[in-house]
Design an enzyme around this catalytic site. Structure first.
Site, PDB file in Angstrom:
ATOM      1  N   GLY A   1       1.065  -1.146   0.013  1.00 19.77           N
ATOM      2  CA  GLY A   1       0.071  -0.041  -0.102  1.00 19.77           C
ATOM      3  C   GLY A   1       0.795   1.281   0.001  1.00 19.77           C
ATOM      4  O   GLY A   1       0.417   2.312  -0.387  1.00 19.77           O
ATOM      5  N   ASP A   2       2.042   1.384   0.798  1.00 18.68           N
ATOM      6  CA  ASP A   2       2.654   2.363   0.677  1.00 18.68           C
ATOM      7  C   ASP A   2       3.771   2.259  -0.476  1.00 18.68           C
ATOM      8  O   ASP A   2       4.002   3.064  -1.292  1.00 18.68           O
ATOM      9  CB  ASP A   2       3.799   2.322   2.080  1.00 18.68           C
ATOM     10  CG  ASP A   2       3.157   2.736   3.134  1.00 18.68           C
ATOM     11  OD1 ASP A   2       2.500   3.895   3.361  1.00 18.68           O
ATOM     12  OD2 ASP A   2       2.971   1.678   4.144  1.00 18.68           O
ATOM     13  N   LEU A   3       4.417   0.984  -0.711  1.00 19.60           N
ATOM     14  CA  LEU A   3       5.403   0.957  -1.569  1.00 19.60           C
ATOM     15  C   LEU A   3       5.108   1.120  -3.309  1.00 19.60           C
ATOM     16  O   LEU A   3       5.767   2.047  -3.848  1.00 19.60           O
ATOM     17  CB  LEU A   3       6.308  -0.059  -1.464  1.00 19.60           C
ATOM     18  CG  LEU A   3       6.855  -0.478  -0.142  1.00 19.60           C
ATOM     19  CD1 LEU A   3       7.624  -1.910  -0.152  1.00 19.60           C
ATOM     20  CD2 LEU A   3       7.865   0.467   0.269  1.00 19.60           C
TER      21      LEU A   3
ATOM     22  N   ALA B   1       4.094   4.691  -3.601  1.00 21.49           N
ATOM     23  CA  ALA B   1       5.255   5.628  -3.755  1.00 21.49           C
ATOM     24  C   ALA B   1       5.877   5.269  -5.255  1.00 21.49           C
ATOM     25  O   ALA B   1       6.570   6.266  -5.686  1.00 21.49           O
ATOM     26  CB  ALA B   1       6.318   5.113  -2.759  1.00 21.49           C
TER      27      ALA B   1
END
Length: 390
Positions: A174-176, A179
């Site tokens: 969800g972050d990577l 990003a």
């Protein structure tokens, strides 16, 4: 000199998604100035540490995604610090932040204000639910983390064993993934500015990104009208494409085309299966029974022996631990483990390298993560010199 060595990035991000995005830019040569709130990034104190958390400046979490950046500590509630920030904006190419929607506006530092100081500025935000400028919803302003994004975006629903609960992926996708998409958007905006002279706003939401990440589930829902769910390590339309327990671990086998299937059956000494189920539709219709046949074979074979028996014929690989990854010669040949200094510990540590390889300007981490406010005099001194030159 990296491919982005002509760019300066003001990095207002913290935790994971934003710092990973700006880390990619730093690895590619950009001068990334990490502007930290009083006390610094929330994850500076997160473990693991090599030995002594009291002596070491930061843990592995912070080190991994903030390598090669410079740090300055600013309080946007302080007028002098705010003026210092605006002076940096005037000479910057990119600003990246991952606050909740409306946070920068509280300090009169939103996109519209910053573009008054630098009309060519590229302003990028990473939020859980995007920014109202690109599509307003009632979720904006709510906090979001990787777990929230994976849950809402359908990742958890299609991850895990068929008879088990919804499961998040190990890495924080969800972050990577968000990003990485944001980094792509920034670079596209840089290219647009080179052609037109125009800056712009780049917005990437974690929930939106998970919809892109689960693309297969989206088209399955549309085509079939049925919501896909968990099915372990198998694939909905390919077989065999799965993990199998071996005598000493696990291996994955991807033998979904007809030739791969025939070669797998040959390695198993089961030519009868190749003859009885020669096509993909036949194998999919009988996947449960065929999986048991493969599992019975693999259970008596060591992982390395299984992989060796299929090498060059059928895609297969061991399921590796990180210890095995560290011992893999391929990883070292590809510079995917990078040593960096760990301040406060009498040793170096290794962090993940950059998978983007280029013939002339290969991205690479440029040293350890910064100490908090380590580069204040250097950065503000540069700014004073630029002002004097003007």
């Amino acid at each position: 000199m990296g491919a982005l060595s002509n760019l300066r990035v003001l990095d207002l991000t913290q935790v994971l998604a934003g710092p990973y995005c700006t880390m990619l830019l730093a690895d590619m040569g950009a001068d990334v100035v990490k502007i930290e709130r009083p006390g610094g990034d929330l994850i500076r104190s997160n473990p693991p540490f090599v030995d002594d958390p009291e002596e070491e400046a930061f843990g592995g979490y912070f080190q991994s995604v903030n390598r090669g950046k410079r740090s300055i500590e600013l309080d946007f509630g302080d007028e002098a610090d705010r003026e210092d920030f605006l002076s940096l904006v005037e000479e910057a190419d990119i600003v990246v932040e991952n606050y909740r929607a409306g946070t920068m506006e509280k300090y009169d530092l939103g996109y519209e204000t910053l573009t008054e100081y630098n009309p060519q500025l590229i302003y990028s935000s990473i939020r859980g639910f995007g920014d109202p400028r690109t599509g307003e919803t009632d979720r904006q302003g709510q906090p979001s983390f990787d777990l929230i994004a994976q849950a809402l975006g359908g990742v958890m629903e299609i991850t895990g064993q068929e008879d088990g609960p919804p499961t998040k992926t190990g890495p924080g996708v969800g972050d990577l993934f968000t990003a990485t998409l944001n980094c792509i958007g920034i670079l596209a905006a840089v290219n647009h500015r080179e052609q037109t002279g125009e800056g712009q706003y780049v917005d990437t939401g974690m929930y939106d990104s998970m919809i892109s990440f689960t693309e297969r589930a989206i088209y399955q829902q549309s085509y079939t009208g049925e919501a896909p769910s968990r099915q372990g390590n198998s694939h909905p339309t390919l077989f065999p494409y799965d993990a199998f327990e071996t005598a000493d671990g696990y291996a994955v086998i991807a033998a979904f085309n007809d030739k791969h299937w025939a070669d797998l059956c040959d390695a198993m000494d089961r030519d009868d299966l190749a003859e009885e189920f020669p096509t993909m539709p036949e194998r999919l219709a009988n996947r449960d029974g065929l999986r048991e046949e493969i599992a019975d074979w693999s259970a008596d074979v060591a992982t390395d022996e299984l992989v060796d028996s299929l090498e060059g014929r059928v895609p297969a690989a061991p399921v590796q631990t990180t210890e095995e990854i560290f011992a893999d010669e391929h990883i070292h040949a590809r510079d995917m483990l990078v040593p960096v200094e760990q301040p406060g510990a009498d040793t170096e540590v290794e962090i993940a390298g950059n998978p983007i390889k280029m013939s002339e300007t290969t991205p690479q981490p440029r040293g350890r993560a910064p100490l908090l406010d380590e580069h204040r005099e250097e950065i503000l001194g540069e700014e004073a010199e630029t002002t004097a030159d003007d």
